[in-house]
Design an enzyme around this catalytic site. Structure first.
Site, PDB file in Angstrom:
ATOM      1  N   LYS A   1      17.784  -2.145   0.022  1.00  9.72           N
ATOM      2  CA  LYS A   1      17.513  -3.661  -0.920  1.00  9.72           C
ATOM      3  C   LYS A   1      15.916  -2.849  -1.450  1.00  9.72           C
ATOM      4  CE  LYS A   1      16.361  -5.768   3.557  1.00  9.72           C
ATOM      5  NZ  LYS A   1      17.084  -6.891   3.911  1.00  9.72           N
TER       6      LYS A   1
ATOM      7  N   ARG B   1      17.903 -20.230   6.023  1.00  8.08           N
ATOM      8  CA  ARG B   1      17.951 -19.266   4.092  1.00  8.08           C
ATOM      9  C   ARG B   1      18.972 -19.611   4.268  1.00  8.08           C
ATOM     10  NH1 ARG B   1      15.544 -13.322   4.392  1.00  8.08           N
ATOM     11  NH2 ARG B   1      17.484 -12.715   4.924  1.00  8.08           N
TER      12      ARG B   1
ATOM     13  N   HIS C   1      22.651 -14.213  10.216  1.00  8.28           N
ATOM     14  CA  HIS C   1      20.815 -13.516  10.429  1.00  8.28           C
ATOM     15  C   HIS C   1      20.240 -14.058  11.356  1.00  8.28           C
ATOM     16  CE1 HIS C   1      18.442 -10.144   8.392  1.00  8.28           C
ATOM     17  NE2 HIS C   1      17.904 -11.237   8.232  1.00  8.28           N
TER      18      HIS C   1
ATOM     19  N   ARG D   1      23.794  -3.914  10.401  1.00  5.16           N
ATOM     20  CA  ARG D   1      23.135  -3.698   9.196  1.00  5.16           C
ATOM     21  C   ARG D   1      22.109  -3.323   8.926  1.00  5.16           C
ATOM     22  NH1 ARG D   1      24.402  -9.132   8.822  1.00  5.16           N
ATOM     23  NH2 ARG D   1      22.937  -9.814   8.706  1.00  5.16           N
TER      24      ARG D   1
ATOM     25  N   TYR E   1     -17.271  -2.186  -7.396  1.00  8.20           N
ATOM     26  CA  TYR E   1     -17.123  -2.974  -7.076  1.00  8.20           C
ATOM     27  C   TYR E   1     -18.020  -4.635  -6.198  1.00  8.20           C
ATOM     28  CZ  TYR E   1     -14.306  -2.287 -10.751  1.00  8.20           C
ATOM     29  OH  TYR E   1     -13.475  -2.211 -12.331  1.00  8.20           O
TER      30      TYR E   1
ATOM     31  N   CYS F   1      -9.893  -0.067  -5.561  1.00 10.34           N
ATOM     32  CA  CYS F   1      -9.996  -0.675  -7.088  1.00 10.34           C
ATOM     33  C   CYS F   1      -8.547  -0.522  -7.146  1.00 10.34           C
ATOM     34  CB  CYS F   1     -10.894   0.404  -8.127  1.00 10.34           C
ATOM     35  SG  CYS F   1     -12.247   0.117  -7.016  1.00 10.34           S
ATOM     36  N   MET F   2      -8.931  -0.842  -8.808  1.00 14.20           N
ATOM     37  CA  MET F   2      -7.359  -0.914  -8.782  1.00 14.20           C
ATOM     38  C   MET F   2      -6.091   0.678  -8.634  1.00 14.20           C
ATOM     39  SD  MET F   2      -5.649  -1.388 -12.818  1.00 14.20           S
ATOM     40  CE  MET F   2      -5.704  -3.346 -12.321  1.00 14.20           C
ATOM     41  N   ASP F   3      -6.855   1.275  -9.548  1.00 13.51           N
ATOM     42  CA  ASP F   3      -6.646   2.890  -9.667  1.00 13.51           C
ATOM     43  C   ASP F   3      -7.210   3.888  -8.465  1.00 13.51           C
ATOM     44  OD1 ASP F   3      -5.146   1.940 -11.864  1.00 13.51           O
ATOM     45  OD2 ASP F   3      -7.077   1.788 -13.099  1.00 13.51           O
TER      46      ASP F   3
END
Ligand SMILES: *Cc1c(COP(=O)(O)O)cnc(C)c1O
Length: 378
Positions: free
Chosen positions: A38, A136, A165, A221, A265, A312-314
């Site tokens: 998953k 759950r 689980h 699993r 920043y 930063c973002m990038d």
């Protein structure tokens, strides 16, 4: 040659196979193994990881959602796929059409299936989930018998498995673990008393594979351990897992700046000496958390260099003043090993107050995965 993005997640399929074989050795040949893939195989790339898993001895794949199962089918996977996190009415048709196996926790889901069974000529196999303490998904004890009655009323629906689980992440809370096992056994008895034989009982995630043989039943699993990490630092049992992912990038800019220069920043970092600052083309949009601002370390030249200023973002800046050999274009490792040094997802998780699962899953879709496979050491 197409230019390659400087940031990559290198996926060592040999290490993945090694971890899978460790699980197989541990559980023996008779216990079934469902490889959990998953969440894009915990960030490692669902399709290549699934293909690698299926070329070993596994009996099926586990995903969270129907959509993930569809991706696997479209990629040509024909083996059983267990959809573990439920489904909605509008997903029922796709589920049946693509021959996915749903985990059922609610009687209404039986009705949705029943209304659509004409889609397929095959019997509709389901696994029934019991909530033994996770709080759950899953049927509560009093819901089990009525649910089974309802399932039995439909000739086309076949109960293939009964599962639960664990709530305790490293299974060290023995009373809670014992209570969950007892509730699971009780569910089995309730169902067997109704003269229904269930082929597969399963409850074990990585933690139980490592530490609780009684929970193995007919199938296990494993998720996180296939990717090379124990489920928690306490459970780093005597088993030689090999991390599968290395997250790396290259120095895209390098500059010598005087003391008193602020970086990134918010000017949260100011150099106290003349400094060599490397700019890395990776940021929080790639899954390198902003929480590493002024806190993280990356490996450059086989040594640890501190992150300076905000992520930063990038881009992310690191202070490489103390690594004299550093050059523009050099490799920087954010998760994994370089030379003698290692930044494991485990260590990173502890520093951020999270778990290795989150560190690995965070590596975003922008980061290309590069698959490597060498000889598997026996
Ligand atoms: C994710 C998941 C697993 C795998 O758990 P790990 O701790 O990663 O081994 C097993 N079973 C279910 C139902 C899951 O959702």
């Amino acid at each position: 040659m197409t230019p390659r993005h400087p940031t990559i997640a290198e996926i060592d399929l040999t290490a993945f196979r090694h971890n899978l074989r460790l699980v197989r050795q541990r559980i023996g040949p008779r216990c079934a193994l469902l490889a959990v893939v998953k969440a894009n195989a915990y960030g490692h790339g669902m399709i290549p990881i699934s293909k690698a898993a299926l070329s070993e001895t596994v009996q099926g794949l586990g995903v969270a959602f129907v959509e993930e199962g569809l991706q696997l089918r479209r990629a040509g996977v024909t083996q059983p796929i267990l959809v573990m996190a439920g489904f909605l009415p509008e997903e029922t048709e796709a589920l049946l059409e693509y021959g996915l196996t749903p985990v059922i926790s609610h009687p209404d889901q039986l009705d949705w299936l029943r209304q659509k069974t004409e889609i397929t000529t095959r019997p509709v196999g389901i696994h029934v989930k019991i909530d033994t303490g996770m709080g759950r998904l899953g049927l509560l004890e009093k819901e089990i018998a009525p649910f089974i009655e309802r399932a039995r009323a439909s000739k086309r629906i076949e109960i293939l498995g009964l599962m639960s689980h664990f709530a305790d992440d490293d299974l060290t809370d023995r009373p809670s673990v014992e209570d969950q096992l007892a509730r699971f056994e009780n569910a089995r008895k309730v169902i067997e008393a109704m003269e229904i034989k269930i082929p597969l009982l399963h409850m074990a995630n990585s933690a139980a594979i490592l530490g609780l043989e009684r929970a193995w039943f007919d199938m296990v699993r494993p998720g996180i351990m296939l990717y090379g990490y124990p489920p928690s630092s306490q459970s780093s049992a005597a088993i030689s897992l090999r991390p599968v992912m290395t997250l790396k990038t290259r120095i895209i800019h390098l500059k010598r700046v005087p003391a008193g220069t602020s970086i990134s920043y918010g000017r949260t970092f100011t150099t106290r000496r003349e400094s060599l600052i490397a700019v890395l083309p990776i940021g929080y949009a790639d899954g390198y958390s902003r929480a590493w601002s002024n806190r993280g370390q990356v490996l450059i030249g086989g040594r640890r260099a501190p992150v300076v200023g905000r992520v930063c973002m990038d881009m992310t800046m690191v202070d490489v003043t103390d690594i004299p050999t550093v050059r523009l274009n050099d490799e920087a490792v954010l998760i994994g090993s370089q030379g003698p040094e290692t930044l494991s997802a485990d260590e990173l998780a502890r520093q951020l107050g999270t778990i290795p699962y989150e560190i690995l899953c965070a590596v975003s879709h922008r980061v290309p995965r590069l698959y490597r496979e060498g000889a598997v050491p026996s």
